[in-house]
Design a protein around this motif. Sequence first.
Motif, mmCIF file in Angstrom:
data_model
loop_
_atom_site.group_PDB
_atom_site.id
_atom_site.type_symbol
_atom_site.label_atom_id
_atom_site.label_comp_id
_atom_site.label_asym_id
_atom_site.label_seq_id
_atom_site.Cartn_x
_atom_site.Cartn_y
_atom_site.Cartn_z
ATOM 1 N N ALA A 150 1.024 -1.108 -0.214
ATOM 2 C CA ALA A 150 -0.002 -0.008 0.163
ATOM 3 C C ALA A 150 0.862 1.187 -0.202
ATOM 4 C CB ALA A 150 -0.855 0.068 1.190
ATOM 5 N N VAL A 151 2.084 1.232 0.468
ATOM 6 C CA VAL A 151 3.007 2.309 0.389
ATOM 7 C C VAL A 151 3.267 2.830 -1.038
ATOM 8 C CG1 VAL A 151 5.380 3.014 0.896
ATOM 9 C CG2 VAL A 151 4.067 1.794 2.509
ATOM 10 N N PHE A 152 3.362 1.831 -1.982
ATOM 11 C CA PHE A 152 4.014 2.022 -3.301
ATOM 12 C C PHE A 152 2.579 2.566 -4.198
ATOM 13 C CE2 PHE A 152 6.858 -0.686 -1.807
ATOM 14 C CZ PHE A 152 7.971 -0.384 -2.329
ATOM 15 N N GLY A 153 2.760 3.748 -5.077
ATOM 16 C CA GLY A 153 1.796 4.251 -5.867
ATOM 17 C C GLY A 153 1.719 3.299 -7.267
ATOM 18 N N ASP A 154 0.705 3.694 -7.997
ATOM 19 C CA ASP A 154 0.409 3.037 -9.313
ATOM 20 C C ASP A 154 1.671 3.335 -10.213
ATOM 21 O OD1 ASP A 154 -2.222 2.275 -8.385
ATOM 22 O OD2 ASP A 154 -3.079 4.084 -9.501
#
Length: 107
Positions: free
Chosen positions: A27-31
């Motif tokens: 969840a820390v990483f963006g698309d």
Amino acid sequence: MDQTTLPEAVGKFIAATNAHDADALAAVFGDGATVRDDGTTYAGEAEIRDWIQRHLINPKIVITPTSFAGDRLVASGDGDFPGGPLSFAFVFDIKDDRVTDLAIDPV
């Protein structure tokens, strides 16, 4: 090191890594995010989730920050791997409180 001085996304990355929480880490990483580690680039959610599991969760990595300047976190990493603890530099690109690129190198 006081984690309140870290950008929110970096603090979440450390906390989720140390809790061995794969979903919180993802969840820390963006698309469209990328991770560059051990000479390999991992792109997109599926590859990053696989990297999280194999490189952070399975070896039970614990990150202990030692310094943070600009976009670069230097930290000790320990876990179930030979030769630990080792020092690493984590260089984060962050947009909208999500990591868009992460490069990890030994220091």
